[in-house]
Design a protein around this motif. Sequence first.
Motif, short mmCIF file in Angstrom:
data_model
loop_
_atom_site.label_atom_id
_atom_site.label_comp_id
_atom_site.label_asym_id
_atom_site.label_seq_id
_atom_site.Cartn_x
_atom_site.Cartn_y
_atom_site.Cartn_z
N PRO A 20 12.55 7.73 -24.53
CA PRO A 20 11.81 8.84 -23.93
C PRO A 20 10.44 9.00 -24.58
CG PRO A 20 14.08 9.48 -24.34
CD PRO A 20 13.88 8.13 -24.98
N GLY A 21 9.43 9.15 -23.75
CA GLY A 21 8.07 9.30 -24.24
C GLY A 21 7.32 7.99 -24.43
N GLU A 22 8.05 6.88 -24.39
CA GLU A 22 7.42 5.57 -24.58
C GLU A 22 6.53 5.24 -23.38
OE1 GLU A 22 8.76 0.92 -25.35
OE2 GLU A 22 10.23 2.53 -25.56
N MET A 46 6.38 3.32 -8.69
CA MET A 46 6.40 4.50 -7.82
C MET A 46 7.83 4.94 -7.56
SD MET A 46 3.28 4.10 -5.08
CE MET A 46 3.66 2.46 -4.52
N GLY A 47 8.74 3.98 -7.36
CA GLY A 47 10.15 4.31 -7.16
C GLY A 47 10.75 4.97 -8.39
N THR A 56 3.79 9.57 -14.47
CA THR A 56 2.47 8.97 -14.56
C THR A 56 1.48 10.04 -14.98
OG1 THR A 56 2.99 7.37 -12.83
CG2 THR A 56 0.67 7.75 -13.29
N VAL A 57 0.73 9.74 -16.03
CA VAL A 57 -0.33 10.63 -16.50
C VAL A 57 -1.63 9.92 -16.18
CG1 VAL A 57 -1.34 11.83 -18.47
CG2 VAL A 57 1.14 11.56 -18.32
N PHE A 63 4.87 7.00 -18.54
CA PHE A 63 5.70 7.31 -19.69
C PHE A 63 7.14 7.55 -19.26
CE2 PHE A 63 1.39 8.34 -20.70
CZ PHE A 63 1.24 7.87 -21.99
N VAL A 64 8.07 7.14 -20.12
CA VAL A 64 9.50 7.24 -19.85
C VAL A 64 9.95 8.68 -20.04
CG1 VAL A 64 11.79 6.47 -20.62
CG2 VAL A 64 9.87 4.86 -20.58
N ASN A 65 10.73 9.17 -19.09
CA ASN A 65 11.34 10.50 -19.20
C ASN A 65 12.66 10.39 -19.93
OD1 ASN A 65 9.29 11.77 -17.76
ND2 ASN A 65 10.29 11.45 -15.81
#
Length: 118
Positions: A20-22, A46-47, A56-57, A63-65
């Motif tokens: 997460p966060g990566e 996108m999927g 997406t920032v 970034f991974v949730n």
Amino acid sequence: MWVQLRNRMAYLITSGFYKPGEKLPTVRKYAAELRIAYNTVSKAYMGLERDGYVTTVRGSGVFVNDPDAILKPAPEVDALVEEFVKGCLENGMAYDDIPKMVSSCVRRMKKDYEKAQG
């Protein structure tokens, strides 16, 4: 091919390979590494975003949730979907035709909803 890539990446996220966060590789970099088309990776990303696996920032990356925060259907909804699929199969539909029918129905209902709203 984008579906396979999306599913593989979703697995890598839920299995903990990506934390997460990566930050994920850029679409261009990932496409070059895998030697596949840019659009294929873009569609997979996108999927993943649509399904809540990544965010997406703009200007910073993808970034991974946290996998625990990814929306999972309630058991009741899962049971409804399973019954629906079983009913379709019992009425002679092929597995591959069911998602196409559902997508068509959702598009029609969304269009009708938007027409009624506007």
